[in-house]
Design a protein around this motif. Structure first.
Motif, short mmCIF file in Angstrom:
data_model
loop_
_atom_site.label_atom_id
_atom_site.label_comp_id
_atom_site.label_asym_id
_atom_site.label_seq_id
_atom_site.Cartn_x
_atom_site.Cartn_y
_atom_site.Cartn_z
N ALA A 1 12.54 8.67 0.56
CA ALA A 1 12.74 8.43 2.00
C ALA A 1 13.82 7.37 2.22
CB ALA A 1 11.42 7.99 2.64
N LEU A 2 13.77 6.31 1.42
CA LEU A 2 14.76 5.24 1.58
C LEU A 2 16.14 5.65 1.08
CD1 LEU A 2 12.74 2.06 0.75
CD2 LEU A 2 13.85 2.60 2.90
N ALA A 3 16.16 6.39 -0.02
CA ALA A 3 17.45 6.79 -0.59
C ALA A 3 18.13 7.85 0.27
CB ALA A 3 17.26 7.32 -2.01
N PHE A 4 17.34 8.78 0.81
CA PHE A 4 17.94 9.93 1.48
C PHE A 4 17.70 9.97 2.99
CE2 PHE A 4 16.74 11.73 -2.87
CZ PHE A 4 17.92 11.29 -3.44
N GLY A 5 16.89 9.02 3.49
CA GLY A 5 16.80 8.84 4.94
C GLY A 5 15.85 9.77 5.67
N GLN A 6 14.98 10.49 4.95
CA GLN A 6 14.01 11.35 5.64
C GLN A 6 12.65 11.24 4.96
OE1 GLN A 6 16.89 14.59 5.37
NE2 GLN A 6 16.17 15.25 7.38
N HIS A 7 11.60 11.31 5.77
CA HIS A 7 10.25 11.15 5.20
C HIS A 7 9.90 12.36 4.32
CE1 HIS A 7 6.27 9.04 5.50
NE2 HIS A 7 6.01 10.11 4.77
N ILE A 8 9.50 12.06 3.10
CA ILE A 8 9.00 13.11 2.19
C ILE A 8 7.51 12.84 2.01
CG2 ILE A 8 9.19 14.07 -0.15
CD1 ILE A 8 11.72 14.48 1.48
N ASN B 1 0.82 -1.21 0.00
CA ASN B 1 0.00 0.00 0.00
C ASN B 1 0.86 1.27 0.00
OD1 ASN B 1 -1.68 2.12 0.72
ND2 ASN B 1 -2.89 0.89 2.14
N LYS B 2 1.09 1.79 -1.21
CA LYS B 2 1.99 2.95 -1.31
C LYS B 2 1.40 4.21 -0.68
CE LYS B 2 -0.08 1.94 -5.24
NZ LYS B 2 -0.18 0.95 -6.26
N GLU B 3 0.09 4.37 -0.73
CA GLU B 3 -0.51 5.56 -0.13
C GLU B 3 -0.24 5.58 1.37
OE1 GLU B 3 -4.68 6.06 -0.90
OE2 GLU B 3 -4.78 7.88 0.32
N LEU B 4 -0.41 4.44 2.00
CA LEU B 4 -0.22 4.36 3.45
C LEU B 4 1.25 4.59 3.82
CD1 LEU B 4 -1.63 3.85 6.10
CD2 LEU B 4 -1.17 1.41 5.82
N VAL B 5 2.16 3.97 3.08
CA VAL B 5 3.59 4.12 3.39
C VAL B 5 4.02 5.57 3.15
CG1 VAL B 5 5.93 3.33 2.88
CG2 VAL B 5 4.04 1.71 2.80
N ALA B 6 3.55 6.16 2.03
CA ALA B 6 3.98 7.53 1.71
C ALA B 6 3.45 8.53 2.72
CB ALA B 6 3.52 7.91 0.30
N THR B 7 2.29 8.28 3.30
CA THR B 7 1.73 9.26 4.23
C THR B 7 2.06 8.96 5.69
OG1 THR B 7 -0.37 8.08 3.98
CG2 THR B 7 -0.18 10.15 2.83
N HIS B 8 2.16 7.67 6.05
CA HIS B 8 2.36 7.33 7.47
C HIS B 8 3.56 6.43 7.71
CE1 HIS B 8 -1.49 9.13 8.55
NE2 HIS B 8 -1.99 8.54 7.48
N GLY B 9 4.42 6.27 6.70
CA GLY B 9 5.53 5.32 6.79
C GLY B 9 6.42 5.53 8.00
N TYR B 10 6.79 6.80 8.26
CA TYR B 10 7.71 7.06 9.37
C TYR B 10 7.12 6.57 10.70
CZ TYR B 10 10.32 9.42 13.00
OH TYR B 10 11.03 9.66 14.13
N ASP B 11 5.86 6.94 10.97
CA ASP B 11 5.22 6.56 12.24
C ASP B 11 5.10 5.04 12.35
OD1 ASP B 11 4.91 9.23 12.69
OD2 ASP B 11 2.90 9.29 11.80
N LEU B 12 4.74 4.39 11.25
CA LEU B 12 4.55 2.94 11.30
C LEU B 12 5.88 2.22 11.47
CD1 LEU B 12 1.77 2.69 8.56
CD2 LEU B 12 1.47 2.39 11.03
N LEU B 13 6.94 2.73 10.85
CA LEU B 13 8.27 2.13 11.04
C LEU B 13 8.74 2.30 12.49
CD1 LEU B 13 10.00 3.17 7.70
CD2 LEU B 13 9.65 0.84 8.49
#
Ligand code: HSE
Length: 404
Positions: free
Chosen positions: A206-213, A99-111
């Motif tokens: 986010a994975l390449a540069f290490g910060q949530h976009i 689910n790309k929408e979920l990861v792109a919007t809430h990935g940091y919190d879920l990780l």
């Protein structure tokens, strides 16, 4: 024994059930354990399914079953899927998602939550479907300072553009064909307006540069404005129109990401990526440029990536695996408006007026061009605001199209 639950029995969810069952033996061999499907959650009934005895409608059955250690989320969206993902992680279960929408919007919190609970949150299938890209980015290329990730990230739009370029179909006819072939969703807006590619470039950045976009930080333009006239102008100069997602890290560490149509030189590798295929190019200071290519969507290619994550989660019980990045924020991004590029412009204005403002540009021709229409390619020296300024004062609404 490792028990798995699948949330959502759509195209991807049913593919995951199929791969888990068909390849059961080889999967068990790889994990050195037995992985078995225990539940499938869906609001619909599937009485004729070979998995009919596994269906449940109440998520708490899965949440409260201590035997389930891996939950596969293929529901999509960021509402119910977010709630179930949080609850599964809270309950100490690893979650695998497409689910790309979920990861792109809430990935940091879920990780973060996954780390706290010492479980995995894995989502290889969210970008590039079956193409292994997230794991190579985080492990195989880990020695590099990555500077750019750029790719064709949406199969539906690439199919539409390919049919316009090679088949001469209008945008509407190509979209209809994509829907008939089952590539495009019945509501194709997230694909054709670029949001799907936007979510994927957020995850890659986010994975390449290490910060949530966040998607809201990524200016996004889809392909709905592209016509056969633009295709003809591109063809006249040996170029192909492709929808690209691009993320760049500047030397000061700030990140820029955007999604927009580009007129690629026919010699560029991404220009040769056709139909529903995706391709992602990654640039690093040690590796130079490396490309990943394959089927970016579809039931079994996507299920292949999901099940690989299930295997990984099963192998690493009791620890968080691989994926991680830091929080996002306003101050970590910069605007694509500061990037210089070559531009394709189509407008209603005489060529002399364009020349008077921009100097020598490469004028383009197409058969049947309408009176007063001018199209050209600039040199690489313009940022978008600079080009807008240079063209300011031309008759109102004269610019029809402006692409990278
Ligand atoms: N709608 C997406 C595409 C599916 O066309 O690429 C895979 O994310």
């Amino acid at each position: 024994m490792i028990y798995v639950a699948i949330l959502g029995f759509g195209v991807v969810g049913s593919g995951v059930a199929e791969v888990l069952t068909t390849n059961q033996e080889s999967i068990d061999r790889r994990v050195r354990d037995e992985i078995r499907l225990k539940y499938i959650l869906d609001v619909r009934d599937f009485p004729d399914s070979p998995y009919a005895d596994k269906f449940v409608k109440d998520f708490s059955v899965i949440e409260n079953d201590p035997e389930v250690s891996v939950v596969v989320e293929t529901i999509g969206g960021a509402t119910v899927a977010l709630d179930f993902t949080r609850r599964a992680l809270q309950a100490g279960k690893s979650v695998v998602s497409s689910n790309k929408e979920l990861v792109a919007t809430h990935g940091y919190d879920l990780l973060q939550l996954a780390k706290e609970k010492k479980v995995s949150y894995l989502f290889e299938a969210s970008v590039g479907g079956g193409i292994p890209i997230l794991r190579p980015l985080t492990s195989c290329l880990a020695a590099n300072e990555l500077t750019e990730v750029c790719g064709i990230l949406n199969g539906t739009t690439n199919y539409i553009l390919t049919r316009m370029i090679r088949g001469g179909l209008s945008f509407d006819a190509a979209l209809k064909e994509a829907q008939e072939k089952g590539y495009a969703e019945r509501d194709p807006s997230a694909d054709i307006q670029g949001q799907d590619a936007c979510r994927k470039i957020c995850i890659l950045a986010a994975l390449a540069f290490g910060q949530h976009i966040y998607p809201s930080q990524v200016p996004t333009e889809g392909i709905t404005g592209i016509t056969l006239e633009d295709v003809a102008y591109a063809d006249s100069c040996g170029r192909k129109i492709k929808l690209l997602g691009r993320a760049i890290r500047r030397e000061d560490g700030k990140i820029c990401a955007y999604v927009a149509p580009h007129l690629l030189d026919g010699e560029e590798p991404l220009a040769g990526v056709e139909d529903v295929f995706n391709a992602i190019s990654v640039t690093g200071n040690a590796i130079g440029e490396v490309m990943f290519y394959g089927r970016g969507a579809g039931k079994l290619p996507t299920a292949s990536a999901v099940v690989a994550d299930v295997i990984d989660a099963a192998r690493s019980m009791g620890q968080s695996k691989y994926l991680d990045w830091g929080p996002g924020g306003e101050d970590i991004t910069f605007s694509p408006d500061t990037l210089s590029d070559r531009w394709y412009v189509r407008l209603h204005a005489p060529a002399e007026e364009v020349r008077a403002r921009l100097g020598e540009v490469q004028f383009l021709a197409r058969p049947g061009a309408t009176e007063g229409e001018t199209a050209f390619l600039t040199g690489r020296q313009y940022t978008r605001p600079e080009l807008d300024r240079a063209l300011e004062g031309l008759s109102a609404d004269s610019v029809i199209r402006m692409y990278h």
